[in-house]
Write a protein that holds these residues in place. Sequence first.
Motif, PDB file in Angstrom:
ATOM      1  N   UNK A 211       0.804  -1.228   0.000  1.00 55.42           N
ATOM      2  CA  UNK A 211       0.000   0.000   0.000  1.00 55.42           C
ATOM      3  C   UNK A 211       0.829   1.267   0.000  1.00 55.42           C
ATOM      4  N   UNK A 212       2.038   1.196   0.530  1.00 54.88           N
ATOM      5  CA  UNK A 212       2.863   2.406   0.651  1.00 54.88           C
ATOM      6  C   UNK A 212       4.246   2.212   0.030  1.00 54.88           C
ATOM      7  N   UNK A 213       4.283   1.910  -1.260  1.00 49.74           N
ATOM      8  CA  UNK A 213       5.605   1.696  -1.874  1.00 49.74           C
ATOM      9  C   UNK A 213       6.408   2.989  -1.859  1.00 49.74           C
ATOM     10  N   UNK A 214       7.681   2.863  -1.519  1.00 44.82           N
ATOM     11  CA  UNK A 214       8.538   4.052  -1.465  1.00 44.82           C
ATOM     12  C   UNK A 214       9.207   4.302  -2.816  1.00 44.82           C
ATOM     13  N   UNK A 215       9.599   5.538  -3.038  1.00 44.73           N
ATOM     14  CA  UNK A 215      10.397   5.841  -4.225  1.00 44.73           C
ATOM     15  C   UNK A 215      11.657   4.982  -4.205  1.00 44.73           C
ATOM     16  N   UNK A 216      12.172   4.691  -5.380  1.00 43.41           N
ATOM     17  CA  UNK A 216      13.478   4.048  -5.469  1.00 43.41           C
ATOM     18  C   UNK A 216      14.526   5.117  -5.755  1.00 43.41           C
ATOM     19  N   UNK A 217      15.682   4.931  -5.176  1.00 37.02           N
ATOM     20  CA  UNK A 217      16.779   5.870  -5.338  1.00 37.02           C
ATOM     21  C   UNK A 217      17.917   5.166  -6.054  1.00 37.02           C
ATOM     22  N   UNK A 218      18.458   5.859  -7.032  1.00 32.50           N
ATOM     23  CA  UNK A 218      19.629   5.308  -7.687  1.00 32.50           C
ATOM     24  C   UNK A 218      20.761   6.316  -7.603  1.00 32.50           C
ATOM     25  N   UNK A 219      21.848   5.894  -6.965  1.00 35.79           N
ATOM     26  CA  UNK A 219      23.060   6.714  -6.933  1.00 35.79           C
ATOM     27  C   UNK A 219      24.200   5.822  -7.409  1.00 35.79           C
ATOM     28  N   UNK A 220      25.413   6.354  -7.347  1.00 37.79           N
ATOM     29  CA  UNK A 220      26.550   5.548  -7.781  1.00 37.79           C
ATOM     30  C   UNK A 220      26.773   4.371  -6.832  1.00 37.79           C
ATOM     31  N   UNK A 221      26.350   4.525  -5.594  1.00 34.04           N
ATOM     32  CA  UNK A 221      26.647   3.482  -4.609  1.00 34.04           C
ATOM     33  C   UNK A 221      25.406   2.779  -4.066  1.00 34.04           C
ATOM     34  N   UNK A 222      24.227   3.179  -4.496  1.00 37.36           N
ATOM     35  CA  UNK A 222      23.017   2.581  -3.926  1.00 37.36           C
ATOM     36  C   UNK A 222      21.907   2.511  -4.953  1.00 37.36           C
ATOM     37  N   UNK A 223      21.219   1.376  -4.961  1.00 39.26           N
ATOM     38  CA  UNK A 223      19.970   1.259  -5.711  1.00 39.26           C
ATOM     39  C   UNK A 223      18.979   0.536  -4.807  1.00 39.26           C
ATOM     40  N   UNK A 224      17.865   1.179  -4.511  1.00 38.25           N
ATOM     41  CA  UNK A 224      16.882   0.533  -3.646  1.00 38.25           C
ATOM     42  C   UNK A 224      15.859   1.532  -3.159  1.00 38.25           C
ATOM     43  N   UNK A 225      14.984   1.084  -2.252  1.00 37.59           N
ATOM     44  CA  UNK A 225      13.950   1.984  -1.741  1.00 37.59           C
ATOM     45  C   UNK A 225      14.569   3.168  -1.000  1.00 37.59           C
ATOM     46  N   UNK A 226      13.896   4.284  -1.064  1.00 31.75           N
ATOM     47  CA  UNK A 226      14.354   5.482  -0.379  1.00 31.75           C
ATOM     48  C   UNK A 226      14.591   5.152   1.096  1.00 31.75           C
ATOM     49  N   UNK A 227      15.821   5.421   1.554  1.00 23.12           N
ATOM     50  CA  UNK A 227      16.151   5.106   2.939  1.00 23.12           C
ATOM     51  C   UNK A 227      15.668   6.173   3.906  1.00 23.12           C
ATOM     52  N   UNK A 228      15.218   7.313   3.363  1.00 23.84           N
ATOM     53  CA  UNK A 228      14.668   8.354   4.239  1.00 23.84           C
ATOM     54  C   UNK A 228      13.195   8.066   4.446  1.00 23.84           C
TER      55      UNK A 228
END
Lengths: 174, 178
Positions: free
Chosen positions: B130-147
Amino acid sequence: MQAQRQDPAVESTGNAVIKPQSALREKCLRPGDADEAAEQAIANAEQALQQLSVNFDEWMANESAQLGEARDTAKAAAFSEAALTGLFQAAHNLKGQATTLGYPFADEICASLCRLIDKLPEKATLPLILVDQHVDAVRALVREGAKGNDNPKASVLAKRLRDVTNDFLQQVAA
Amino acid sequence: MAKIAFDELRFVVADDNAHMRRIVRTLLRAFGCREIYEAEDGASGLEAVEAYSPDILISDITMPIFDGIELTRMIRNPEGCRHPFLPIIILSAYSEKKHVIAARDAGATEFLCKPVSATALYRRIQNVIANPRDFIRTKTYFGPDRRRYVNPNYSGVERRTGDGSENVIDPNQVHIEA
């Protein structure tokens, strides 16, 4: 199988925020009272777990026997790194499921044993007698069927082992 | 909020302990789920994800071959896995903060400490749907927004907005080819 993402904007500038996909919501969310559905599903699951619980004593006996075997292996190997890892994993496995299987004090004792193994900087100084006391306590609880949160002997045993372990780790750290 | 049609969902449960797999499977079946695949180590967990394309993965941390953290990292590698957006619920007896942070930084969606309860598992599943988070892509991370929360008092550099370094992407425009 090779996957390839085609997002050139990201490739050129680095960071990106990707909006959440809605496919899963569309696939499985249906109109209805969410709270009522959750309440019913959770009640069903608790009932199913209750039915499964006829197996729990046997499972606990198997798991505690494995803990005993891991202890014996670790002792025979003079607490080698590999053998200690095996002992830690056996205790950690029990820590993860003992409460679900009805033995919360076995959970506490395994947590104490895991902490003892994990926090001790010099594994060669691992006190054999304290390891034995933890493992034998778990096996005794299972043998005696000391289930639930209100077993006074199990409570005292778990607390005593936790306190002794904490004292020991503090002494080592000092 | 709407109710969840569990009979539409496909799960993979990865745990080296057969008893724990049985417990989780029992809970999922009671929720109404019909398609549940099991894996007893990290490698077979990854194989199951590729083979069955689950909607949600529930994974232990401590497993042979490679653990749940490594499994999560492999899935969150868009170059190597076909399901980088897969919701991943880590179910572990590790409750220490360092393990929670390790799971989060690998790209786990939710973290659930053992002992597992019907209520806690249901709520985690409900949340990822019900509450999917944005995904973040950086040079070192790909995954759900950790904030998880927006801090209204934050006064530092905003790295995701305003300087052209951010791209907001519609996932429907992100194509993954087998």
